[in-house]
Write a protein that holds these residues in place. Structure first.
Motif, short mmCIF file in Angstrom:
data_model
loop_
_atom_site.label_atom_id
_atom_site.label_comp_id
_atom_site.label_asym_id
_atom_site.label_seq_id
_atom_site.Cartn_x
_atom_site.Cartn_y
_atom_site.Cartn_z
N SER A 96 0.82 -1.21 0.00
CA SER A 96 0.00 0.00 0.00
C SER A 96 0.85 1.26 0.00
N VAL B 274 2.26 1.73 -3.50
CA VAL B 274 1.22 2.29 -4.38
C VAL B 274 1.14 3.80 -4.18
N ASP B 275 1.15 4.26 -2.93
CA ASP B 275 1.07 5.70 -2.66
C ASP B 275 2.29 6.44 -3.18
N LEU C 291 1.87 6.11 -7.42
CA LEU C 291 0.68 6.64 -8.08
C LEU C 291 0.30 7.98 -7.44
N ALA D 245 -1.30 0.92 -12.12
CA ALA D 245 -0.78 -0.30 -11.50
C ALA D 245 -1.88 -1.35 -11.45
N LEU E 12 -2.76 -5.52 -9.60
CA LEU E 12 -2.43 -6.41 -8.49
C LEU E 12 -2.80 -7.84 -8.83
N ARG F 149 -5.58 4.66 -6.09
CA ARG F 149 -4.94 4.13 -4.89
C ARG F 149 -5.96 3.36 -4.05
N LEU G 130 -6.64 -0.25 -5.12
CA LEU G 130 -5.52 -1.13 -4.83
C LEU G 130 -5.38 -1.36 -3.33
N HIS G 131 -5.60 -0.32 -2.52
CA HIS G 131 -5.57 -0.49 -1.07
C HIS G 131 -6.62 -1.51 -0.62
#
Length: 392
Positions: free
Chosen positions: A119, A122-123, A126, A138, A140, A157, A160-161
């Motif tokens: 996570s 990702v931050d 992105l 992105a 997953l 984000r 994905l989170h």
């Protein structure tokens, strides 16, 4: 909710650029135009027959070196000297990223740390507010006894989170496990898999061939695993070749996990180069750099004894121009992901025009060296020329 086994239903573009591996990035870079409300996007004009290489340089202490130019390097293709045309840092070119996470039982003890580290990555990669044009994206994937796409390419984000938070091992179904996992809709025969499995090679192959291959921009995969494949229909060579054809750099994070199975689960398909000393930092080890295989054409070799997961993960990273890290404990995962983000943002892009034209789609070995001996260079070991693809 997650999406079960979506690889077979992904839309594949009908247009494949018949140029060098640089062509996808070249088209992306040429089309980038700044808008008033966003930072200018870097451009990189690449001719059809030029080869583009992402390059990372570190000093002997492991720190990134970001102040070099083309005169600081020498380049050969299949042993022949080449002229470097450009060597630049293009930090604003968009990224296409893939997170591939092992959720098998052997690494389950690190899953919570992996969720948090993923996570944060990702931050870091992105932007909270994506660019209106050519944004970073992105996806997953998790893999164990099956390979499952949890989230397709997205700028979000939050998505994905959410999927990282919900990510778990594949549930054991009631069907006869001897039939093997049903990862995709293709008709290739998969070996029976009575013990479940960890389909590392299939995950890399599918991410490269079905998701990354037809994407523009800079491309990288980050793979977390114990490195021991069990049950994939694709070999290690298949997986790395798919990454090469898709112009994908792979960063690996090795975690030993709770148990290491016997070495009979090594990788099929032979070994095509020397084993680098394992790992990366944190946790010790070197920074794998160039290397390769003699001559052009498809890379192949005689079958070698099986190796352990740490060496396999280092091999995958080295051969694709990435970097191999080792998480010796769960708490290492967050700093490792920060290092990968730093490296991706600190890459150079090198272009050159090969001195010989290959229209047959052969594989060509690349060796890039820094003129200063204390610098360590990481880039792809080679590329496939335009003009053809070998059938599986």
């Amino acid at each position: 909710m997650t999406q079960n086994r979506l690889f077979s239903s992904l839309t594949v573009s009908a247009l494949i650029l018949a140029a060098s591996p640089a062509a996808l990035i070249a088209q992306q870079a040429a089309n980038n135009q700044p808008t008033p409300d966003e930072k200018p996007v870097g451009t990189l004009k690449v001719q059809a027959r030029e080869v583009l290489l992402p390059v990372t340089v570190r000093d002997k202490k492991g720190a990134l070196v970001t102040s070099l130019d083309k005169g600081d390097f020498s380049l050969t293709e299949d042993g022949r000297p080449q002229t470097i045309k450009s060597f630049t840092r293009e930090s604003n070119l968009p990224y296409k990223l893939g997170l591939l996470i092992d959720t098998s039982r052997s690494v389950s003890g690190a899953l919570e740390n992996e969720r948090k580290a993923g996570s944060d990555f990702v931050d870091a990669m992105l932007p909270e507010q994506p660019r209106a044009k050519d944004p970073d994206q992105a996806f997953l994937i998790h893999f164990d006894r099956e390979v499952e796409l949890l989230e397709d390419f997205t700028t979000s984000r939050d998505k994905l989170h959410r999927d990282l938070d919900e990510m778990n091992a594949t549930r054991v179904s009631s069907r006869d496990d001897t039939q093997g996992p049903e990862t995709t809709g293709d008709d290739r025969q998969r070996p029976s898999n009575r013990r479940g499995g960890t389909q590392l090679y299939d995950a890399i192959f599918l991410a490269s061939d079905e998701l990354m291959k037809h994407q523009d921009g800079r491309k990288a995969l980050v793979v977390f695993s114990d490195g021991v494949d069990r049950g994939s229909k694709d070999t290690l060579n298949d997986a790395v070749d798919a990454a090469d054809r898709a112009n994908v750099v792979i960063y690996t994070i090795y975690f030993k996990g709770q148990e290491e199975r016997d070495s009979s689960f090594g990788y099929p398909g032979g070994h095509r180069g020397g084993y680098p000393g394992g790992g990366g930092y944190p946790g010790g080890g070197g920074y794998p750099g160039g290397g390769g295989y003699p001559g052009g054409g498809h890379r192949g070799g005689e079958s070698k004894p099986a190796v352990d997961g740490k060496k396999i993960m280092a091999e995958i990273a080295t051969r694709t121009g990435g970097h191999a890290y080792e998480a010796k404990k769960r708490e290492d995962l967050e700093p490792i992901y920060k290092l990968i983000a730093e490296e991706l943002r600190g890459q150079y892009l090198l272009t050159y025009t090969p001195d010989k034209v290959d229209n047959e789609g052969g594989y060509h070995k690349i060796l890039l060296k820094a003129n200063k001996g204390d610098l360590q260079v990481s880039t792809r070991e080679g590329y496939y020329a335009p003009g053809g693809e070998e059938s599986k």
